[in-house]
Write an enzyme that holds these catalytic residues in place. Structure first.
Site, mmCIF file in Angstrom:
data_model
loop_
_atom_site.group_PDB
_atom_site.id
_atom_site.type_symbol
_atom_site.label_atom_id
_atom_site.label_comp_id
_atom_site.label_asym_id
_atom_site.label_seq_id
_atom_site.Cartn_x
_atom_site.Cartn_y
_atom_site.Cartn_z
ATOM 1 N N GLU A 1 0.863 -1.190 0.000
ATOM 2 C CA GLU A 1 0.000 0.000 0.000
ATOM 3 C C GLU A 1 0.895 1.234 0.000
ATOM 4 O O GLU A 1 1.805 1.362 0.832
ATOM 5 C CB GLU A 1 -0.919 -0.020 1.234
ATOM 6 C CG GLU A 1 -1.854 1.169 1.269
ATOM 7 C CD GLU A 1 -3.137 0.921 2.061
ATOM 8 O OE1 GLU A 1 -3.434 -0.239 2.392
ATOM 9 O OE2 GLU A 1 -3.854 1.905 2.338
ATOM 10 N N ARG A 2 0.636 2.119 -0.955
ATOM 11 C CA ARG A 2 1.454 3.326 -1.122
ATOM 12 C C ARG A 2 2.921 2.981 -1.360
ATOM 13 O O ARG A 2 3.822 3.713 -0.926
ATOM 14 C CB ARG A 2 1.322 4.278 0.069
ATOM 15 C CG ARG A 2 -0.098 4.555 0.507
ATOM 16 C CD ARG A 2 -0.969 5.012 -0.618
ATOM 17 N NE ARG A 2 -2.347 5.256 -0.166
ATOM 18 C CZ ARG A 2 -3.329 5.547 -1.006
ATOM 19 N NH1 ARG A 2 -3.113 5.618 -2.313
ATOM 20 N NH2 ARG A 2 -4.535 5.765 -0.556
ATOM 21 N N LYS B 1 -3.636 0.066 14.099
ATOM 22 C CA LYS B 1 -4.487 1.108 13.526
ATOM 23 C C LYS B 1 -5.912 0.697 13.877
ATOM 24 O O LYS B 1 -6.416 -0.309 13.369
ATOM 25 C CB LYS B 1 -4.281 1.161 12.006
ATOM 26 C CG LYS B 1 -5.241 2.064 11.248
ATOM 27 C CD LYS B 1 -4.864 2.131 9.762
ATOM 28 C CE LYS B 1 -5.847 2.965 8.963
ATOM 29 N NZ LYS B 1 -5.434 3.105 7.541
ATOM 30 N N GLU C 1 -10.319 4.461 9.183
ATOM 31 C CA GLU C 1 -10.474 4.058 7.781
ATOM 32 C C GLU C 1 -10.959 2.609 7.667
ATOM 33 O O GLU C 1 -10.433 1.821 6.887
ATOM 34 C CB GLU C 1 -9.166 4.273 7.014
ATOM 35 C CG GLU C 1 -8.730 5.739 7.023
ATOM 36 C CD GLU C 1 -7.478 6.055 6.203
ATOM 37 O OE1 GLU C 1 -6.657 5.145 6.001
ATOM 38 O OE2 GLU C 1 -7.339 7.209 5.774
ATOM 39 N N ARG D 1 -11.366 17.545 10.002
ATOM 40 C CA ARG D 1 -10.499 16.364 10.167
ATOM 41 C C ARG D 1 -9.219 16.706 10.930
ATOM 42 O O ARG D 1 -8.709 15.882 11.681
ATOM 43 C CB ARG D 1 -10.195 15.793 8.788
ATOM 44 C CG ARG D 1 -9.163 14.698 8.810
ATOM 45 C CD ARG D 1 -9.113 14.002 7.473
ATOM 46 N NE ARG D 1 -7.889 13.236 7.351
ATOM 47 C CZ ARG D 1 -7.577 12.508 6.297
ATOM 48 N NH1 ARG D 1 -8.387 12.453 5.261
ATOM 49 N NH2 ARG D 1 -6.439 11.837 6.252
ATOM 50 N N LYS E 1 1.035 10.986 13.526
ATOM 51 C CA LYS E 1 1.539 11.551 12.262
ATOM 52 C C LYS E 1 2.027 12.970 12.506
ATOM 53 O O LYS E 1 1.440 13.702 13.309
ATOM 54 C CB LYS E 1 0.446 11.556 11.191
ATOM 55 C CG LYS E 1 0.125 10.159 10.671
ATOM 56 C CD LYS E 1 -0.703 10.181 9.386
ATOM 57 C CE LYS E 1 -1.024 8.751 8.963
ATOM 58 N NZ LYS E 1 -1.663 8.628 7.647
ATOM 59 N N ASP F 1 -2.485 14.366 6.844
ATOM 60 C CA ASP F 1 -2.020 13.079 6.326
ATOM 61 C C ASP F 1 -0.818 13.248 5.402
ATOM 62 O O ASP F 1 -0.956 13.086 4.194
ATOM 63 C CB ASP F 1 -3.179 12.409 5.573
ATOM 64 C CG ASP F 1 -2.906 10.946 5.293
ATOM 65 O OD1 ASP F 1 -1.862 10.449 5.731
ATOM 66 O OD2 ASP F 1 -3.741 10.309 4.622
ATOM 67 N N GLU G 1 5.363 10.099 13.498
ATOM 68 C CA GLU G 1 5.390 9.262 12.292
ATOM 69 C C GLU G 1 5.618 10.126 11.051
ATOM 70 O O GLU G 1 4.882 11.082 10.807
ATOM 71 C CB GLU G 1 4.065 8.497 12.195
ATOM 72 C CG GLU G 1 4.034 7.441 11.115
ATOM 73 C CD GLU G 1 2.718 6.639 11.092
ATOM 74 O OE1 GLU G 1 2.379 6.005 12.111
ATOM 75 O OE2 GLU G 1 2.045 6.657 10.054
ATOM 76 N N GLU H 1 3.988 9.080 -0.888
ATOM 77 C CA GLU H 1 2.584 9.048 -1.326
ATOM 78 C C GLU H 1 2.139 10.400 -1.890
ATOM 79 O O GLU H 1 1.559 10.468 -2.972
ATOM 80 C CB GLU H 1 1.689 8.642 -0.148
ATOM 81 C CG GLU H 1 0.207 8.674 -0.496
ATOM 82 C CD GLU H 1 -0.685 8.201 0.652
ATOM 83 O OE1 GLU H 1 -0.154 7.823 1.710
ATOM 84 O OE2 GLU H 1 -1.918 8.210 0.474
ATOM 85 N N TRP I 1 -13.942 12.573 2.694
ATOM 86 C CA TRP I 1 -12.656 12.370 3.366
ATOM 87 C C TRP I 1 -12.199 13.538 4.239
ATOM 88 O O TRP I 1 -11.150 13.453 4.895
ATOM 89 C CB TRP I 1 -11.565 12.056 2.331
ATOM 90 C CG TRP I 1 -11.794 10.732 1.669
ATOM 91 C CD1 TRP I 1 -12.452 10.503 0.498
ATOM 92 C CD2 TRP I 1 -11.402 9.441 2.166
ATOM 93 N NE1 TRP I 1 -12.487 9.159 0.221
ATOM 94 C CE2 TRP I 1 -11.840 8.477 1.227
ATOM 95 C CE3 TRP I 1 -10.715 9.007 3.301
ATOM 96 C CZ2 TRP I 1 -11.622 7.108 1.400
ATOM 97 C CZ3 TRP I 1 -10.489 7.644 3.465
ATOM 98 C CH2 TRP I 1 -10.939 6.717 2.526
HETATM 99 C C1 GCV Z 1 -2.257 2.442 5.368
HETATM 100 C C2 GCV Z 1 -3.484 7.445 4.309
HETATM 101 C C3 GCV Z 1 -3.103 6.540 3.185
HETATM 102 C C4 GCV Z 1 -3.540 5.114 3.467
HETATM 103 C C5 GCV Z 1 -2.919 4.670 4.794
HETATM 104 C C6 GCV Z 1 -3.349 5.650 5.883
HETATM 105 C C7 GCV Z 1 -2.716 5.343 7.230
HETATM 106 O O1 GCV Z 1 -4.864 7.577 4.401
HETATM 107 O O2 GCV Z 1 -3.651 7.011 1.988
HETATM 108 O O3 GCV Z 1 -3.100 4.307 2.414
HETATM 109 O O4 GCV Z 1 -3.290 3.370 5.127
HETATM 110 O O5 GCV Z 1 -2.975 6.942 5.515
HETATM 111 O O6 GCV Z 1 -1.773 6.011 7.580
HETATM 112 O O7 GCV Z 1 -3.183 4.442 7.914
#
Ligand code: GCV
Length: 707
Positions: free
Chosen positions: A182-183, A304, A308, A358, A382, A387, A409, A415, A567
């Site tokens: 992912e990413r 997590k 999401e 958000r 984060k 994000d 983080e 990304e 979102w």
């Molecule tokens: C792993 C963003 C990314 C998702 C990622 C998420 C996260 O939304 O687009 O791909 O998911 O961050 O950090 O959990």
């Protein structure tokens, strides 16, 4: 490809040639039997000496000196030759688990550590120093008769941060939307393929070696979005995880797993995953015990939850402290830790509702829980409130939780910063974040973000999402290796100068392979990379507003792509102005999450830094920035400038073609990516400029063509 470690894979910052200075010396490695990483030190030195004509002794097996370099555990004490013996006597017990001492006396370079991991970090420090570890080009032959000319006073090196971690968002199977990683922008996973282990443990070991050389000590090997197959890593696939742990262990790296909060239901057949339920707690206790049977030095879980679509404690009306503490209780008997992510927000928001913000979410959820987390919980936050955008303010959570262990983080995988098709060196961004003072100068500037996560009582650290895949260059774009390098080094030394780190990386990756003057290569790489984050910022979303990317894959421009989605990522551009009002006076109140002075600075349109203006304020296009330009003119100017800079970046690289300064295949790979960067930067420029010209009706003051 030069300097392979595993066949066909680029050696990155550890080409054999980088070991030339060390490998041509007489080296004593003492105490190598004491643990896996120290054994690795012996192996590394032996390999280098075999390649470059040096000699390695392992003492106290009768080898005799003299030595140019002594690498030893302080516990070896009396078995050491002088001057190492005296140094060891005074340093013993002062260096900690990961620190080392470096000194040079009478023609001998001495590296001492109390623990094996420290010795390994000391070794890689000597590699970084090259000839200068031995007194430089002139005094480094060990034959100066001990006249002290090239002595170095003893210096102790310790990592500033306890946790220096990379998280992989690698899936076991190819996910229908997100792919294998992912990413991920560097091919498949180095760990997993077709639902199981990839089976290339030498590659994993080579990765571990690269990471140890920059000081990383923890890795999580699966995506935080834990799907069905990855859920089972905790139980029936534990053997695969243990194999990976075996590959990381010799390099002092502890393995972590992302776990599914609903595992007691999904794997254990329980009717609930309620963190306060006795059976659920017992299930996790047993699961943890089984993990530690297989992997005695297992690092812990990454979670997590309620984010999401991932399950979490909210389902049961419990708090995130309840959830994290339950897992912490299961891991505590074995010394494991929970990395609990603070990335919790509503991703099903109604775009019409302008009061939900958000950016507020992590603080609103977590700040009230400060002091409630168990001692072995690290809250992973984060760096910004949204994000990983190209420009965000520092998350207010970092200053709001003094009684909680925090890890910040970062996202090394690009990304939102060009997906390893664009050159975007992130060291300067991370450096700004680490140096940010949440209380301004009010405490003499002592409490930077770096200081907050470094506080030994807090015991937090830095974590980043890795940018590595099974690509032969590891990171897709060969120059993106510099981001991985800089992340590790900043986690060790958060105040290091990112441009100097780039030099270190160049000195290891390219210079040892050259028999000619490296200056033109160094100049070109600095011209291309030093300012590349700001260049990227110029041609993409302006003034901190963020998220003008194509929804889903997040590459390339789409100004309104996220504007009417659930979102929570909006810019609110209309015919009069643009930006998000996050003030207390008229907006979402987000500015109130900061302590003074930032709370006031961000609240005020006049005092807010230009680069974050649209993050905090909705302003008319004619609003005049500190720079003197209006907002709309700034948008035009920076987009023209940014796209031009991307084109110049490519010119610098083109000039290196055929000069014998970089490997031809690497040159071609970078050039192909630069072509795409130049194309994409123009697309960004034209879409963003056209969008704001059409919305505002304000022409460019310089009359340039805007389509
Ligand atoms: C792993 C963003 C990314 C998702 C990622 C998420 C996260 O939304 O687009 O791909 O998911 O961050 O950090 O959990």
């Amino acid at each position: 490809m030069n300097g392979d470690v595993t066949t066909g894979v680029h050696a990155a910052w550890l080409p054999p040639e980088a070991f030339r200075a060390l490998g041509s010396r007489r080296v004593l490695v003492q105490g190598a039997e004491a643990g896996a990483p120290a054994g690795t030190v012996h192996e590394e030195v032996a390999r280098a000496c075999a390649a470059y004509g040096g000699r390695v002794g392992r003492g106290p097996g009768g080898e005799t000196g003299p030595y140019d370099l002594v690498l030893a555990l302080t516990g070896a004490g009396s078995a050491l030759p002088e001057p190492a013996r005296a140094q060891a006597r005074s340093a013993r017990g002062t260096l900690g688990d990961e620190g080392f001492l470096l000194a040079r006396r009478g023609g001998v370079t001495v590296v001492l550590a109390d623990a094996p991991a420290g010795l390994l970090y000391g070794l890689f420090h000597v590699v970084r120093l090259g000839e200068s570890a031995f007194g430089g080009e002139d005094g480094g032959d060990g034959k100066d008769g001990g006249d002290g000319k090239d002595d170095l006073p003893a210096a102790v090196h310790r990592p500033a941060l306890r946790t220096r971690m990379l998280d992989h968002w690698d899936n076991l199977d190819v996910h229908p939307v997100m792919g294998q990683v992912e990413r991920g922008y560097a091919g498949g996973s180095i760990f997993w393929r077709d639902g199981g282990p990839r089976g290339d443990l030498p590659r994993v070991r080579a990765y571990a070696r690269l990471l140890a050389a920059v000081g990383i000590n923890a890795v999580s090997v699966n995506n935080v979005n834990v799907h069905a197959a990855e859920t089972r890593l905790l139980t029936e696939r534990l053997g695969d995880v243990a194999d990976l742990a075996d590959a990381f262990r010799p390099y002092g790296i502890r393995l972590h797993l992302s776990v599914n909060f609903a595992s007691p239901v999904v794997l254990g057949g329980l009717p609930t995953a309620d963190p306060l339920d006795g059976d659920v707690r017992a299930w996790w206790g047993k699961a943890a015990a089984r993990v530690y049977e297989a992997i005695p030095d297992f690092g812990g879980f990454v979670v997590k939850a309620d984010s999401e679509g991932q399950p979490g404690p909210f389902t049961y009306g419990r708090s995130h402290a309840d959830g994290a503490n339950m897992l912490a209780e299961a891991l505590a008997p074995f010394g494991g830790e929970v990395h609990w992510r603070a990335f919790v927000y509503d991703h099903t928001q109604d775009w019409r509702d302008r009061s939900t913000d958000r950016a507020r979410a992590a603080y609103d959820h977590f700040a009230p829980l400060d002091g409630e987390f168990a001692a072995n919980v690290v809250l992973q936050v984060k760096h910004g409130p949204m994000d990983f955008q190209t420009r965000e303010p520092v998350s207010p959570v970092i200053a709001a939780m003094p009684a909680t262990r925090l890890a910040v983080e970062f996202q090394v995988t690009q990304e939102y910063t060009g997906q390893q098709r664009h050159v975007c060196y992130l060291g300067p961004m991370w450096s700004e974040i680490l140096g940010f003072q949440p209380w301004g100068g009010a405490d003499d500037g002592r409490r930077t973000v770096a200081a907050l996560v470094a506080d030994p009582a807090a015991g937090g650290g830095l974590v980043a999402v890795s940018n590595v895949g099974d690509d032969p260059y590891w990171t897709g774009h060969p120059l993106a290796q510099a981001n991985l390098y800089a992340f590790g080094r900043l986690a060790w030394a958060p105040h290091a100068d990112p441009v100097a780190l780039l030099d270190e990386w160049i000195d290891l990756t390219f210079v040892p392979l050259l028999s000619r003057d490296p200056a033109p290569l160094r100049r070109a790489l600095h011209a291309m990379m030093d300012g590349s984050w700001r260049t990227y910022e110029r041609y993409t979303a302006p003034l901190g507003v963020g998220f003008m990317v194509r929804p889903g894959h997040h590459y390339g421009p789409d100004v309104d792509g996220y504007e009417y989605t659930p979102w929570g990522t909006y810019h609110y551009a209309d015919r009069d102005g643009v930006g998000v009002d996050r003030t207390r006076a008229t907006g979402t109140g987000y500015t109130g999450q900061y302590p003074q002075p930032w709370s006031e600075v961000y609240e005020s349109q006049e005092r807010c830094p230009d680069e974050l203006l649209l993050f905090f304020h909705h302003v008319p296009y004619g609003h005049v920035l500190h720079s003197g330009a209006t907002v709309v003119q700034h948008i035009y100017d920076t987009h023209f400038a940014g796209a031009d800079e991307a084109a110049r970046t490519r010119s610098h690289w083109r000039e290196l073609a055929g000069a014998g300064l970089v490997d031809a295949a690497l040159h071609a790979r970078v050039l192909e990516r630069l072509d795409e960067q130049v194309r994409c930067a123009r697309e960004w420029r034209d879409q963003v400029n056209a969008y704001f010209l059409r919305k505002s009706g304000v022409p460019d003051a310089h009359g340039r063509h805007i389509p």
